[in-house]
Design an enzyme around this catalytic site. Structure first.
Site, PDB file in Angstrom:
ATOM      1  N   SER A 163       0.812  -1.223   0.000  1.00  0.00           N
ATOM      2  CA  SER A 163       0.000   0.000   0.000  1.00  0.00           C
ATOM      3  C   SER A 163       0.844   1.271   0.000  1.00  0.00           C
ATOM      4  O   SER A 163       0.383   2.326  -0.456  1.00  0.00           O
ATOM      5  CB  SER A 163      -0.941   0.005   1.204  1.00  0.00           C
ATOM      6  OG  SER A 163      -1.854  -1.061   1.133  1.00  0.00           O
ATOM      7  N   HIS A 220       3.612   1.667  -1.784  1.00  0.00           N
ATOM      8  CA  HIS A 220       3.888   1.903  -3.203  1.00  0.00           C
ATOM      9  C   HIS A 220       2.634   2.389  -3.926  1.00  0.00           C
ATOM     10  O   HIS A 220       2.711   3.224  -4.835  1.00  0.00           O
ATOM     11  CB  HIS A 220       4.391   0.618  -3.860  1.00  0.00           C
ATOM     12  CG  HIS A 220       5.671   0.097  -3.300  1.00  0.00           C
ATOM     13  ND1 HIS A 220       5.724  -0.956  -2.425  1.00  0.00           N
ATOM     14  CD2 HIS A 220       6.957   0.500  -3.478  1.00  0.00           C
ATOM     15  CE1 HIS A 220       6.978  -1.200  -2.105  1.00  0.00           C
ATOM     16  NE2 HIS A 220       7.751  -0.327  -2.720  1.00  0.00           N
TER      17      HIS A 220
END
Length: 295
Positions: free
Chosen positions: A34, A36
């Site tokens: 999450s 990224h």
């Protein structure tokens, strides 16, 4: 896409097709989570064309075992990036990035890269900066903006890797790269643990133990917000009280230079700006975290 030539041609085509004026780059090593996704989401919101890269860079691993162990999850990574609206994914081979073997000329990180993470992982930042420099060149907009001017170019990095972020900013400034570096805040799980691709290697007990890192940072952050002395020693003691955690470093530094703040800044009411940084091994897994301080 797996070649720089393909990336250049397709980004130019997309920029023209969209009548776009800006291109964003999200460099990653894969094993996306999450955090990224937040990088990609920010880039998509701010640019007409967004390129994400997935490349596990051998130059920044001092240990071949660590390199081999790094998770490769390309299909899941592609699905995450597609869900966030990323236009192009560049996933080159090692031979594409380093044709003929390891490069003879590299970017060196200098004194800024020799402390903290650099002291614990010699050569890591030279390898990281070398590949970031190459990726920034690969991700350059392949064509002009719709109005005929040079398209704006931005690259997105997470604030969790604070030392890498500082070094990339310095490299871009010192070497006149035509790109704006955009920092994106740390993404945490509900219990406060900073998201990391390495978290998957923690046992349940180790993951619980790792929460002491964010608790210690929050303690320092709350003192800074209240204009109180930081009393770093008590936060260090909190971390060291957890038997599954082996502390490497914990300090408060200047956000740009990463030099430790003067001791009297830590024992008198806090004023100004700083960055609390921490690194520790939890079991066999090395974790880093940080918290910006303001008062």
């Amino acid at each position: 896409m797996t070649t720089a030539a393909e990336l250049r041609a397709e980004s130019a085509r997309l920029l023209a097709a969209k009548g776009g004026n800006s291109q964003g780059l999200v460099p990653t090593m894969g094993a996306l989570h999450s955090g990224h996704a937040a990088l990609a989401r920010t880039a998509v919101a701010e640019n007409d064309v967004v390129v994400a890269t997935i490349f596990v860079n051998p130059l920044q691993f001092g240990d071949a075992v660590d390199l081999d162990r790094y998770p490769r999850t390309l299909d899941a990574d592609m699905a995450l990036l597609d869900a966030e609206g990323v236009d192009l994914v560049f996933a080159p081979s090692v031979d594409e990035v380093y044709p003929g073997g390891q490069p003879l000329v590299r970017v060196t990180s200098g004194p800024l890269g020799e402390k903290w993470e650099g002291a614990s992982r010699p050569g890591h930042f030279d390898g990281a900066l070398t590949v970031v420099a190459k990726l920034l060149h690969y991700g350059l907009p392949g064509g002009a903006a719709a109005d005929g001017t040079t398209a704006a170019y931005r690259a997105y990095f997470g604030q969790k890797d604070a030392q890498q972020l500082a070094l990339v900013k310095r490299m871009v400034s010192d070497l006149n790269f035509p790109v704006e570096i955009i920092p994106v805040p740390i993404v945490r799980s509900e219990d406060g643990l900073a998201l990391s691709s390495r978290n998957r290697f923690l046992s349940d007990a180790e993951r619980d133990a790792a929460l002491v890192l964010s608790r210690a940072l929050r303690l320092i952050e709350s003192r800074a917000n209240a204009h109180e002395p930081l009393h770093l020693d008590s936060a260090v003691a909190l971390v060291e009280s957890q038997p599954l955690v082996e502390l490497d470093y914990f300090d408060v530094v200047d956000p740009a230079t990463l030099e430790p703040l003067a001791e009297n800044c830590k024992e008198t009411p806090f004023r100004g700006e700083g960055l609390a940084i921490i690194a520790a091994k939890v079991g066999a897994v090395r974790l880093i975290d940080n918290a910006p301080l303001f008062s």
